[in-house]
Design an enzyme around this catalytic site. Structure first.
Site, short mmCIF file in Angstrom:
data_model
loop_
_atom_site.label_atom_id
_atom_site.label_comp_id
_atom_site.label_asym_id
_atom_site.label_seq_id
_atom_site.Cartn_x
_atom_site.Cartn_y
_atom_site.Cartn_z
N CYS A 1 -12.92 -0.52 8.32
CA CYS A 1 -11.97 -0.91 7.26
C CYS A 1 -12.02 0.10 6.12
CB CYS A 1 -12.34 -2.28 6.71
SG CYS A 1 -12.50 -3.53 8.01
N SER A 2 -10.86 0.34 5.52
CA SER A 2 -10.82 1.24 4.36
C SER A 2 -11.50 0.57 3.17
CB SER A 2 -9.37 1.62 4.06
OG SER A 2 -8.58 0.47 3.91
N ILE B 1 -12.43 -0.43 -1.00
CA ILE B 1 -11.88 -0.99 -2.23
C ILE B 1 -12.24 0.00 -3.33
CG2 ILE B 1 -12.08 -2.89 -3.88
CD1 ILE B 1 -12.51 -4.70 -1.40
N CYS C 1 0.81 -1.21 0.00
CA CYS C 1 0.00 0.00 0.00
C CYS C 1 0.85 1.27 0.00
CB CYS C 1 -0.95 0.01 1.19
SG CYS C 1 -2.01 -1.45 1.21
N HIS D 1 -9.27 4.04 -1.10
CA HIS D 1 -7.94 3.46 -0.99
C HIS D 1 -7.57 2.69 -2.29
CE1 HIS D 1 -4.35 1.76 0.54
NE2 HIS D 1 -4.81 0.82 1.33
#
Lengths: 387, 387
Positions: B208-209, B211, B85, B335
């Site tokens: 959670c980030s 998709i 990342c 992200h």
């Protein structure tokens, strides 16, 4: 920019090792390079690693952190580079630039690829991902077919013969017989190449480079620092060039020469202040037999169109005018994609140290490495001198 | 090393665009950045591009050459960087270093990721390839579970509460409401976060980030050159740091702080000659709510263990003591892995130019970006100042 030298090298044997893990390959080659340099690994300030497609072939990305953990390098920064088959050459260039610019004094640069544990179709897909997904890969234009188009055009334009291409394979296999780390230890004949299993005309399977597992690492240091660190003979990096081209073959105006090679070589020659005739040997990117021929023209060793004839005349043999791929090249030493550019450096340093044994090029003082990605959509060239 | 400034930025909207190709994403963001700089693209000497895993998700490697062809940049050298990342942050660092060292005067640095066209299981596998394939991924320890272990330990050690983590999500969603390029334009509440679909305790899906598909490009130039090239307000890169750590969580001695962040930040702060209290806002790598909390501690904004309490006290809000992720962060802006580090730079430059509209941080003069890969196995930090 300050002077940078290679002070350590290590490589695994190249070959088919489906049971060796990425970690084992990295551990072996990385440890060999650090031991060869004879330095405390605590001195290593950064790690650069070339890897083409373990994300797809091994479900393993983030190779820099993986390698750093395996080699127990602590909290040093790492960088994975990927530009298809030039991934290793670029790791080397960016490791070199980091030291040359004064950012770090000592860095580790490696490359790794693990391929043979997967089915051939999967490996073919992985390799084809280095071409344009929508206009090449998806229509079945894998690299053998793309380079076959190039070969046919070169034959048409310059009279390069089928046999001259076969001679590249024969010669590289001959050289590999003298390289204990090479994947292929098998003598070829022109007849065997020409009558081999057809892949894409004019190529048979013997015109194509190998599918290889392997890893190679090198230790680089600022020359002023290296002189105090190691007793090893130093091999100085005197030239570095990097250029690119469009990804797709269809977009290139000419396909019998590679502008990326010509531009990267010019940059490296100018920086090193040497000419093609000063080079004592070269490791060039022979992914297919025709590409070796084209590269030796683009690098200025032979006139355009004369590369095939030069092979025929023996000029590229180990005892020839300009020995090409004394290691056996991608064709016979092997082509562990992300490690290939580093494997060329391994050979250059081995030759310049005078440690190449039976394949030693006589009086080798200046060597060149040449690494491409895709249909020469990326190219980097390095020039080395024995100090 | 000479001074380098960001002179152009461009990004696509972040979101779910399964029908947009990699080429379209690159074309849009790259063209925007070049237009924003207002320069002739013939001045661009090299291209750096962060991409995490299009090799696997899109069967497309060799992203540098692809992007160069799409943007019609000729024979310039290109480099794809990949460290999970942090791929985009590292493209930025190496583009920066190339200019700072004098190698090039003007470079284009971008990042791209295309993810939403694949099934969730495939995307999960692609993401998990950034962990250790044999000791983490293969046993099912994907990133939500690894960071959940970290969250539990942070709660145990420092009394960080479930609600404090939820507040990170709520705040980042609030900020994203003010960012037209953000993927999420949806207000959250603590209750909604806490009672959301469970992923790995304490995380629900709202911790959670995202998709995300998206691309971001920036144009960098030597400041001395930039002053003659563009009328745009220059944003100078005054600090750059990069460090690493082991890949596996099990090998880390402490999991409630990240040595890679601490080391990279120290390097960047020292280079910039600023302290944490001099930073006016920061874009930090909130892949999960807990990581934002830990990063704000490791970056020196809050004492160790106090990051969650700082959120609770409103210190990280846009009008707080140290605004964190005014863009909405990975959690709500999105992200797009390989583009994330660049998207942070996009926000930093937008803020420092005073062009952030409703989410503008008042009197923003110095901004920081922080990008990690894996369980902080890679980290890079950049510091920017309005000139």
């Amino acid at each position: 920019m300050r002077s940078v030298s290679v002070i350590g090298i290590g490589e695994t044997k190249m070959g088919v090792f489906p049971d060796k893990s990425l970690k084992e390959l990295i551990k072996e080659a990385g440890s060999k390079a650090i031991n060869d340099a004879g330095i405390d690994k605590g001195l290593i300030e950064a790690l650069y690693i070339g890897n083409f497609n373990s994300s797809y072939l091994c479900n393993q990305s983030h190779m820099g952190a993986l390698a750093s953990e395996v080699l127990e390098l602590g909290n040093i920064p790492t960088l994975r580079t990927e530009n298809a088959c030039a991934s290793g050459g670029l790791a080397f260039r960016y490791g070199y630039l980091a030291v040359a610019s004064g950012l770090y004094d000592v860095v580790l640069v490696g490359g790794v690829e693990k391929m043979t544990h997967r089915e051939t179709e999967v490996v073919t897909s992985a390799l084809a991902s280095a071409s344009d997904g929508t206009t090449e890969f998806e229509i079945g234009a894998t690299f053998p077919s793309l380079f076959a188009l190039i070969a046919n055009r070169h034959m048409y334009e310059y009279g390069t013969t089928r046999e001259q291409m076969a001679m590249v394979a024969v010669q590289n296999h001959d050289n590999a017989l003298l390289n204990p780390n090479a994947q292929m230890h098998k003598k070829l004949t022109i007849e065997k190449v020409v009558t081999g299993f057809p892949v894409a005309y004019p190529f048979t399977v013997f015109d194509c480079s190998l599918i290889t597992d392997g890893a190679v690492f090198t230790v680089l240091a600022a020359t002023e620092v290296a002189e105090k660190l190691t007793q090893k003979p130093l091999v100085e990096i005197i030239g570095s060039g990097h250029a690119g081209d469009t990804l797709t073959l269809a977009s290139k105006k000419i396909i019998t020469e590679f502008p990326a090679t010509i531009k990267a070589a010019k940059e490296a020659y100018e920086m090193a202040n040497v000419k093609p005739e000063d080079i004592d040997f070269a490791e060039v990117h022979d992914c297919f037999t025709i590409t070796q021929i084209i590269h030796t023209e683009d690098l200025g060793f032979f006139e355009k169109g004369k590369g095939g004839f030069a092979v025929e005349e023996g000029l590229t043999a180990i005892n020839g005018k300009i020995p090409i791929n004394p290691s056996g090249g991608l064709k016979a030493k092997g082509h562990p994609i992300g490690a290939t550019g580093l494997s060329q450096v391994y050979e250059a340093v081995t030759q310049l140290r005078g440690e190449a044994g039976e394949r030693q090029v006589k009086n080798a003082e200046i060597g060149l490495t040449h690494n491409i990605g895709g249909t020469a959509s990326t190219c980097c060239v390095h020039i080395f001198r024995r100090r």
